[in-house]
Motif scaffolding. Structure first.
Motif, PDB file in Angstrom:
ATOM      1  N   UNK A 122     -33.469  44.530  39.799  1.00  0.00           N
ATOM      2  CA  UNK A 122     -32.082  44.107  39.953  1.00  0.00           C
ATOM      3  C   UNK A 122     -31.229  44.757  38.869  1.00  0.00           C
ATOM      4  N   UNK A 123     -30.215  45.480  39.281  1.00  0.00           N
ATOM      5  CA  UNK A 123     -29.274  46.083  38.334  1.00  0.00           C
ATOM      6  C   UNK A 123     -28.256  45.013  37.933  1.00  0.00           C
ATOM      7  N   UNK A 124     -28.166  44.650  36.646  1.00  0.00           N
ATOM      8  CA  UNK A 124     -27.265  43.558  36.228  1.00  0.00           C
ATOM      9  C   UNK A 124     -25.809  43.843  36.577  1.00  0.00           C
ATOM     10  N   UNK A 125     -25.080  42.793  36.872  1.00  0.00           N
ATOM     11  CA  UNK A 125     -23.663  42.910  37.204  1.00  0.00           C
ATOM     12  C   UNK A 125     -22.786  42.967  35.962  1.00  0.00           C
ATOM     13  N   UNK A 126     -23.363  42.675  34.794  1.00  0.00           N
ATOM     14  CA  UNK A 126     -22.604  42.633  33.540  1.00  0.00           C
ATOM     15  C   UNK A 126     -22.978  43.830  32.678  1.00  0.00           C
ATOM     16  N   UNK A 127     -21.946  44.463  32.100  1.00  0.00           N
ATOM     17  CA  UNK A 127     -22.174  45.500  31.095  1.00  0.00           C
ATOM     18  C   UNK A 127     -22.234  44.795  29.740  1.00  0.00           C
ATOM     19  N   UNK A 128     -23.434  44.505  29.271  1.00  0.00           N
ATOM     20  CA  UNK A 128     -23.595  43.685  28.066  1.00  0.00           C
ATOM     21  C   UNK A 128     -23.104  44.386  26.800  1.00  0.00           C
ATOM     22  N   UNK A 129     -23.097  45.697  26.788  1.00  0.00           N
ATOM     23  CA  UNK A 129     -22.634  46.419  25.600  1.00  0.00           C
ATOM     24  C   UNK A 129     -21.122  46.341  25.434  1.00  0.00           C
ATOM     25  N   UNK A 130     -20.398  46.017  26.526  1.00  0.00           N
ATOM     26  CA  UNK A 130     -18.939  45.950  26.466  1.00  0.00           C
ATOM     27  C   UNK A 130     -18.423  44.526  26.653  1.00  0.00           C
ATOM     28  N   UNK A 131     -19.303  43.546  26.560  1.00  0.00           N
ATOM     29  CA  UNK A 131     -18.925  42.159  26.803  1.00  0.00           C
ATOM     30  C   UNK A 131     -18.043  41.630  25.669  1.00  0.00           C
ATOM     31  N   UNK A 132     -16.907  41.015  26.029  1.00  0.00           N
ATOM     32  CA  UNK A 132     -15.976  40.513  25.011  1.00  0.00           C
ATOM     33  C   UNK A 132     -15.688  39.020  25.130  1.00  0.00           C
ATOM     34  N   UNK A 133     -15.554  38.515  26.353  1.00  0.00           N
ATOM     35  CA  UNK A 133     -15.186  37.114  26.571  1.00  0.00           C
ATOM     36  C   UNK A 133     -16.173  36.470  27.544  1.00  0.00           C
ATOM     37  N   UNK A 134     -16.566  35.233  27.264  1.00  0.00           N
ATOM     38  CA  UNK A 134     -17.499  34.504  28.125  1.00  0.00           C
ATOM     39  C   UNK A 134     -17.093  33.047  28.213  1.00  0.00           C
ATOM     40  N   UNK A 135     -17.687  32.356  29.178  1.00  0.00           N
ATOM     41  CA  UNK A 135     -17.520  30.911  29.321  1.00  0.00           C
ATOM     42  C   UNK A 135     -18.887  30.245  29.158  1.00  0.00           C
ATOM     43  N   UNK A 136     -18.911  29.164  28.402  1.00  0.00           N
ATOM     44  CA  UNK A 136     -20.116  28.338  28.307  1.00  0.00           C
ATOM     45  C   UNK A 136     -19.915  27.129  29.203  1.00  0.00           C
ATOM     46  N   UNK A 137     -20.817  26.938  30.154  1.00  0.00           N
ATOM     47  CA  UNK A 137     -20.732  25.778  31.055  1.00  0.00           C
ATOM     48  C   UNK A 137     -21.311  24.566  30.317  1.00  0.00           C
ATOM     49  N   UNK A 138     -20.488  23.553  30.106  1.00  0.00           N
ATOM     50  CA  UNK A 138     -20.913  22.372  29.346  1.00  0.00           C
ATOM     51  C   UNK A 138     -21.652  21.409  30.254  1.00  0.00           C
ATOM     52  N   UNK A 139     -22.748  21.900  30.868  1.00  0.00           N
ATOM     53  CA  UNK A 139     -23.567  21.081  31.742  1.00  0.00           C
ATOM     54  C   UNK A 139     -25.014  21.212  31.315  1.00  0.00           C
ATOM     55  N   UNK A 164     -17.742  22.275  19.504  1.00  0.00           N
ATOM     56  CA  UNK A 164     -17.043  22.465  20.780  1.00  0.00           C
ATOM     57  C   UNK A 164     -17.819  21.863  21.947  1.00  0.00           C
ATOM     58  N   UNK A 165     -18.925  21.180  21.654  1.00  0.00           N
ATOM     59  CA  UNK A 165     -19.721  20.560  22.706  1.00  0.00           C
ATOM     60  C   UNK A 165     -20.817  21.440  23.251  1.00  0.00           C
ATOM     61  N   UNK A 166     -21.080  22.575  22.622  1.00  0.00           N
ATOM     62  CA  UNK A 166     -22.109  23.506  23.099  1.00  0.00           C
ATOM     63  C   UNK A 166     -23.490  23.015  22.683  1.00  0.00           C
ATOM     64  N   UNK A 167     -24.451  23.125  23.624  1.00  0.00           N
ATOM     65  CA  UNK A 167     -25.834  22.723  23.352  1.00  0.00           C
ATOM     66  C   UNK A 167     -26.790  23.829  23.803  1.00  0.00           C
ATOM     67  N   UNK A 168     -27.993  23.786  23.279  1.00  0.00           N
ATOM     68  CA  UNK A 168     -29.029  24.734  23.682  1.00  0.00           C
ATOM     69  C   UNK A 168     -29.351  24.556  25.164  1.00  0.00           C
ATOM     70  N   UNK A 169     -29.518  25.666  25.870  1.00  0.00           N
ATOM     71  CA  UNK A 169     -29.872  25.621  27.284  1.00  0.00           C
ATOM     72  C   UNK A 169     -28.690  25.726  28.229  1.00  0.00           C
ATOM     73  N   UNK A 170     -27.455  25.662  27.699  1.00  0.00           N
ATOM     74  CA  UNK A 170     -26.281  25.736  28.580  1.00  0.00           C
ATOM     75  C   UNK A 170     -26.080  27.160  29.101  1.00  0.00           C
ATOM     76  N   UNK A 171     -25.700  27.294  30.389  1.00  0.00           N
ATOM     77  CA  UNK A 171     -25.472  28.621  30.969  1.00  0.00           C
ATOM     78  C   UNK A 171     -24.220  29.279  30.386  1.00  0.00           C
ATOM     79  N   UNK A 172     -24.250  30.591  30.337  1.00  0.00           N
ATOM     80  CA  UNK A 172     -23.093  31.375  29.875  1.00  0.00           C
ATOM     81  C   UNK A 172     -22.753  32.379  30.967  1.00  0.00           C
TER      82      UNK A 172
END
Length: 285
Positions: free
Chosen positions: A264-281, A145-153
């Motif tokens: 810093x209190x994270x803005x994401x609840x990682x235990x309930x994470x279901x969908x994400x975007x990988x930035x292809x940059x 899908x074009x994903x590489x190591x180091x790409x932001x999610x």
């Protein structure tokens, strides 16, 4: 003589009484409700009614008890059926709420994907590797899908894009993402009110720590912290600016007084994470 007359007198009395009774019965029958016995019957009914009601009140619970015993198996079956129907309704409500929540998350993610200048690929979280040593998730997109190591999610919505982490391992059809709370993760951050910048580093179970903050900086509680763009020797940082990392949970000055840090209190609840975007940059070639 008295002894001889007594049987005749008795028989005569019986005959007279029977005759009178027949006459009264015949008369009562012919007159119906207006007959002489009808009134007597009504009086007897009025007299007996309270007694019958009292007897009924006493005996009815006993009768109902035995009727209930007879119908007890069918009543239990009916109760079981009603319980199952209630459970089905509750399950349907929960499922409906869950599906509505998923739909809203997907709509937010679609809006975020369309708003991004760089290309991105949406993915589903298929495994959660949260532990005391590593904080990662596995997603269902990979090198095909074009994903590489180091790409932001990232995740969130167009109005509030939130940083999840970065890709650290890639296969043909899946990838492993290091979360921003992992001890090996770091990103340049910025306090949105004061404009102060620093380095945000994962602390495992504890809130991430933002260090290199100038001493005396006025820091507000719950102040948002976002990613900070930078460029080193012509190379830009891996993360786009403005991604929400979280909010300030506390500010702690160092003993030397040369700097202070915030958690810093994270803005994401990682235990309930279901969908994400990988930035292809960016990413490693």
């Amino acid at each position: 003589m008295v002894t001889r007359q007594r049987p005749r007198s008795t028989r005569l009395l019986v005959v007279v009484l029977v005759s009178i009774s027949l006459a009264v019965i015949t008369l009562d029958y012919r007159q119906g409700e207006d007959g002489p016995l009808a009134g007597l019957g009504r009086a007897a009914l009025a007299f007996m009614a309270p007694l019958q009601e009292a007897v009924t009140e006493v005996t009815r619970p006993v009768g109902d008890f035995f009727i209930g015993l007879v119908h007890l198996p069918s009543l239990e079956d009916e109760n079981q059926r009603l319980r199952r129907e209630l459970e089905d309704v509750r399950a349907a409500e929960v499922e409906s709420g869950f599906q509505q929540q998923q739909l809203e998350q997907l709509q937010d993610l679609l809006g975020l994907e369309q708003s991004l200048a760089p290309d991105s690929v949406a993915s589903v979280v298929i495994a959660n590797g949260l532990s005391n040593f590593r904080y990662t998730i596995t997603i269902d997109v990979g090198s095909s899908d074009g994903v590489k190591i180091g790409m932001p999610v990232i995740t969130g919505s167009e109005a509030a894009p939130r940083l999840v982490g970065r890709v650290v391992r890639v296969s043909l059809v899946s990838s492993e993402v290091q979360l921003l709370i992992d001890r090996g993760f770091s990103v340049a951050g910025k306090l949105t009110v004061s404009g102060e910048t620093g380095l945000v580093e994962g602390q495992g179970e504890s809130d991430p720590r933002m260090s290199l903050v100038t001493p005396g900086t006025l820091i507000e509680g719950n102040e948002p912290v976002v990613t900070q763009a930078y460029e080193v020797n012509g190379a830009r940082g891996a993360y786009p600016p403005g991604l929400i990392i979280g909010t300030v949970s506390r500010s702690v000055p160092t003993e030397a007084g040369l700097e202070e840090f915030v958690t810093v209190r994270p803005a994401v609840d990682f235990s309930a994470l279901e969908f994400v975007l990988v930035l292809l940059t960016g990413g490693e070639g």
